[in-house]
Design an enzyme around this catalytic site. Structure first.
Site, PDB file in Angstrom:
ATOM      1  CB  CYS A   2     -28.604  19.085  -4.402  1.00 43.91           C
ATOM      2  SG  CYS A   2     -29.259  20.699  -4.759  1.00 43.91           S
ATOM      3  NE  ARG A  27     -23.979  15.182  -7.020  1.00 45.39           N
ATOM      4  CZ  ARG A  27     -24.372  14.383  -7.989  1.00 45.39           C
ATOM      5  NH1 ARG A  27     -23.609  13.396  -8.372  1.00 45.39           N
ATOM      6  NH2 ARG A  27     -25.535  14.556  -8.567  1.00 45.39           N
ATOM      7  CD1 TRP A  74     -24.542  25.031  -6.634  1.00 48.74           C
ATOM      8  CD2 TRP A  74     -26.382  24.834  -7.881  1.00 48.74           C
ATOM      9  NE1 TRP A  74     -24.387  25.821  -7.743  1.00 48.74           N
ATOM     10  CE2 TRP A  74     -25.497  25.723  -8.534  1.00 48.74           C
ATOM     11  CE3 TRP A  74     -27.608  24.555  -8.483  1.00 48.74           C
ATOM     12  CZ2 TRP A  74     -25.791  26.330  -9.738  1.00 48.74           C
ATOM     13  CZ3 TRP A  74     -27.901  25.174  -9.700  1.00 48.74           C
ATOM     14  CH2 TRP A  74     -27.000  26.046 -10.315  1.00 48.74           C
ATOM     15  CG  ASN A  98     -30.135  15.878  -5.277  1.00 46.84           C
ATOM     16  OD1 ASN A  98     -30.143  16.531  -4.240  1.00 46.84           O
ATOM     17  ND2 ASN A  98     -29.150  15.063  -5.605  1.00 46.84           N
ATOM     18  N   GLY A  99     -33.174  18.138  -7.693  1.00 47.62           N
ATOM     19  CA  GLY A  99     -34.042  18.363  -8.856  1.00 47.62           C
ATOM     20  C   GLY A  99     -34.925  19.579  -8.631  1.00 47.62           C
ATOM     21  CD  GLU A 481     -12.444  23.601 -21.346  1.00 49.64           C
ATOM     22  OE1 GLU A 481     -13.583  23.970 -21.662  1.00 49.64           O
ATOM     23  OE2 GLU A 481     -12.209  23.029 -20.268  1.00 49.64           O
ATOM     24  CE  LYS A 485     -12.158  24.295 -16.922  1.00 43.91           C
ATOM     25  NZ  LYS A 485     -12.773  23.342 -17.798  1.00 43.91           N
ATOM     26  CD  GLU A 488     -15.209  25.932 -14.794  1.00 41.07           C
ATOM     27  OE1 GLU A 488     -16.335  25.618 -14.416  1.00 41.07           O
ATOM     28  OE2 GLU A 488     -14.570  25.245 -15.604  1.00 41.07           O
ATOM     29  CG  HIS A 504     -14.984  41.589 -37.827  1.00 40.91           C
ATOM     30  ND1 HIS A 504     -15.213  42.346 -38.957  1.00 40.91           N
ATOM     31  CD2 HIS A 504     -14.164  40.579 -38.210  1.00 40.91           C
ATOM     32  CE1 HIS A 504     -14.572  41.798 -39.987  1.00 40.91           C
ATOM     33  NE2 HIS A 504     -13.938  40.732 -39.552  1.00 40.91           N
ATOM     34  CE  LYS A 603     -16.619  17.242 -12.247  1.00 44.11           C
ATOM     35  NZ  LYS A 603     -15.714  18.045 -13.079  1.00 44.11           N
TER      36      LYS A 603
HETATM   37  C1  AGP Z   1     -16.515  22.533 -16.818  1.00 41.58           C
HETATM   38  O1  AGP Z   1     -15.370  23.031 -16.241  1.00 41.58           O
HETATM   39  C2  AGP Z   1     -17.764  22.876 -16.254  1.00 41.58           C
HETATM   40  N1  AGP Z   1     -17.749  22.983 -14.862  1.00 41.58           N
HETATM   41  C3  AGP Z   1     -19.057  22.618 -16.980  1.00 41.58           C
HETATM   42  O2  AGP Z   1     -19.055  23.491 -18.066  1.00 41.58           O
HETATM   43  C4  AGP Z   1     -19.373  21.192 -17.472  1.00 41.58           C
HETATM   44  O3  AGP Z   1     -18.493  20.824 -18.492  1.00 41.58           O
HETATM   45  C5  AGP Z   1     -20.834  21.155 -17.947  1.00 41.58           C
HETATM   46  O4  AGP Z   1     -21.671  21.420 -16.871  1.00 41.58           O
HETATM   47  C6  AGP Z   1     -21.216  19.842 -18.598  1.00 41.58           C
HETATM   48  O5  AGP Z   1     -21.102  18.779 -17.722  1.00 41.58           O
HETATM   49  P1  AGP Z   1     -21.045  17.269 -18.211  1.00 41.58           P
HETATM   50  O6  AGP Z   1     -19.810  17.114 -19.020  1.00 41.58           O
HETATM   51  O7  AGP Z   1     -21.027  16.463 -16.953  1.00 41.58           O
HETATM   52  O8  AGP Z   1     -22.270  17.028 -19.033  1.00 41.58           O
END
Ligand code: AGP
Length: 608
Positions: A2, A27, A74, A98-99, A481, A485, A488, A504, A603
């Site tokens: 948020c 965010r 969020w 937030n939180g 990774e 990508k 997500e 396996h 984010k």
């Molecule tokens: C990456 O594409 C992500 N959206 C997510 O996995 C991110 O890397 C993760 O939340 C960690 O965030 P940070 O690097 O800000 O700690």
């Protein structure tokens, strides 16, 4: 996660709030809202979905006020809806948060017993009613907030206004970031300075437990004990270009293409032609580094993948034992710390709740010291670690991490070399690794120039429901990774496996409808990887191989080869990341998903 924006000024602040929310939208973004005070009246507007919807409502039905708070939400407690959107009000009081307030259920019950009615499913509504219940006895918003936060378990950044104090904005933080923006005869608050770059470049970073009273003319800060405190004002010198897409259709594409420049930045001033400069970790680093015998890395998501890759480098190049763990798991288990272990956290944002909690929890565990590899100066991780190495990627807006990841890998190589040369690494190896790093930006440029070829490959993925990503050794985390990508931003289910694991279990999934992506630099595991890929071909799987030009892969009906320029093996994992980022990007664009703000994601993950 948020986002919070607030303003106290002598002009209408609605536009400032809406612009701030737009900048924070990356965010977290299922709904948005604002509250302003005008003529002793509290006016609220809320909208489900994007900030643009809120803006339309504010144009159709104008709101004016010199003090206000705003929020992008969020969802954590309660589904995305207008009712659950912030601000939450209780008579004369409005709150953005937030939180997570973990003891919200008990507080809710107590407030219900006092006669308060709840209209939302959020934990935040508890805060507005609690503040209201405390206000008369407290006599001021500041005191009511001080009493209220003493009752909260969990994490919060809060902005609060009341028509009883129409010139004042009060705020507090614990566990979630909050800054005060310093203006001329107007002041602001935000969860990220980026939200306020259109109105100021001067910021006060509130510390854990701080409470602040902000008016247009004044800023007062109180530490947890209630004592007034002065915090430094930092001037941010970065240009505002980060919040502008420029010629690019999406921030993600812009950030992918920025990598050539970003990786030069990460290296600048930190390496000579042949060595890593000792000073780049700060003056305290030398004595700490001399004692390091092992490394424990903690991170989440993409940053965790960077840590997994660094483990190979620490053990292979430096002979330093290294363990890597997802922060959300590590923080809740008992771990045995070997003597002289350096605690290393990796994070783009520096605010990820689990990583931060792992750092905080590590203090009593006997670590030698803590170091963070981070992209945000002044973030909680940077401030709370003994040492930091900034990745210098510049603000990353796209939710999918791209340039933050590759700059983390470069920064981690610097750390591996700095520690390695105190352990098993020879001067020659250091010189070779540094020479390779110098070649990296140029090679990235060459790979990014092949973007149009990736568009063609990506067409094969748009109708697919699943994809497999394979790699061996240090390229396995690169495959992870790549899969992250793709899932997500395109919502295609993608999983990564070490190629040797295929038989396996996952091989059962392979048929002619399963795209299989392989990461294939020309390294010592290439022949092993080739055998694994034959297992895929034999089952009719569609192979997409990202390979060194000298690796000897051939295109045929079932195999598409994307050749990458030959690169030193030490930097190959960084280079091979780029086409996988572009692949995910183009698949998402073809599918028409929201590339920069994928559904359900945020984010900066400031809740656990
Ligand atoms: C990456 O594409 C992500 N959206 C997510 O996995 C991110 O890397 C993760 O939340 C960690 O965030 P940070 O690097 O800000 O700690």
């Amino acid at each position: 996660m948020c986002g919070i924006v607030g303003a106290a000024a002598q002009r209408n602040v609605t536009k400032i709030l809406v612009e701030g929310l737009k900048r924070l939208e990356y965010r977290g973004y299922d709904s948005a809202g604002l509250a302003v005070i005008c003529d002793q009246q509290l006016t609220l507007r809320k909208a489900l979905g994007k900030v643009a919807g809120l803006e339309e409502k504010c144009i159709a039905n104008p709101v004016k006020g010199v003090v206000g708070i705003a929020h992008t939400r969020w969802a954590t407690h309660g589904k995305p809806s207008e009712l659950n959107a912030h601000p939450h009000s209780s008579d004369h009081i409005a709150v953005v948060h937030n939180g997570i307030i973990e003891n919200h259920a008990q507080l809710r019950q107590r407030l219900r017993n006092q006669g308060y009615e709840f209209v939302s499913e959020t934990d935040t509504e508890v805060i507005s009613h609690l503040l209201h219940s405390l206000y008369d006895q407290a006599g001021s918003l500041r005191e009511a907030l001080r009493l209220a936060i003493a009752e909260f378990d969990g994490a919060y950044a809060l902005g609060v206004i009341s028509t009883r104090e129409p010139d004042t904005l009060v705020c507090a933080r614990s566990g979630s970031p909050l800054v005060v923006g310093v203006g001329f005869e107007e002041n602001f608050i935000a969860s990220d300075p980026l939200a306020l770059r259109q109105v100021t470049d001067r910021f006060i970073y509130l510390e854990e437990g701080d409470l602040a009273v902000v008016t247009a003319a004044n800023i007062e800060i109180f530490e947890q004990s209630g004592k007034p405190v002065t915090r430094p004002v930092d001037r941010i010198t970065e240009t505002d270009e980060a919040s502008d897409k420029g010629q690019y259709r999406h921030f993600m594409l812009k950030e992918i293409h920025e990598q050539t420049r970003v990786l030069r930045n990460t290296l600048q001033g930190r390496v000579s032609k042949t060595a890593v400069l000792d000073g780049c970790f700060g003056t305290d680093a030398q004595t700490i580094f001399d004692q390091v015998e092992a490394v424990q890395i903690l991170a989440c998501g993409t940053s965790y993948h960077a840590g997994m890759i660094a483990r190979y480098w620490f053990e292979d190049w430096a002979g330093i034992p290294c363990a890597v763990e997802v922060a959300s798991e590590y923080r809740y288990r008992k771990s045995v710390v070997r003597p002289n272990t350096l605690f290393v956290s990796i994070s783009q944002s520096g605010e990820t709740a689990d990583t931060l909690a792992a750092l905080r929890g590590s203090r009593e565990s006997g670590y030698l010291a803590s170091l963070t590899v981070c992209n945000v100066a002044n973030s909680s991780l940077v401030r709370e670690s003994d040492l930091s190495l900034m990745t210098l990627a510049g603000p990353e807006i796209g939710v999918a991490s791209t340039k933050a990841f590759t700059s983390q890998l470069v920064a981690l190589q610097l750390l591996v070399i700095a520690l390695g040369k105190r352990a098993a690494m020879s001067r020659e190896t250091e010189a070779e690794l540094v020479a390779a790093l110098h070649q990296l930006p140029g090679l990235c440029e060459q790979v990014l120039a092949l973007d149009s070829q990736i568009v063609r490959i990506s067409e094969a993925f748009t109708e697919k429901k699943n994809a497999l990503f394979l790699g061996r050794g240090v390229d396995y985390p690169i495959a992870m990774e790549g899969a992250l990508k793709l899932k997500e931003i395109s919502y295609i289910h993608a999983e990564a496996y070490p190629a040797g694991e295929l038989k396996h279990g996952p091989l059962a999934l392979v048929d002619d409808d399963m795209p299989v992506v392989a990461v294939a630099p020309n390294n010592e595991l290439l022949e092993k990887l080739k055998s694994n890929l034959e297992e895929v071909q034999a089952r009719g799987g569609k192979l997409f191989v990202f390979a060194d030009e000298s690796a000897g892969f051939m295109n045929d009906g079932n195999t598409t080869v994307f050749n990458l320029p030959h690169a030193p093996l030490s930097i190959a994992p960084i280079l091979y990341t780029l086409p996988l980022q572009l692949l995910a990007y183009h698949v998402a664009v073809l599918k028409g998903t929201d590339v920069d703000q994928p559904r359900n994601l945020a984010k900066s993950v400031t809740v656990e």
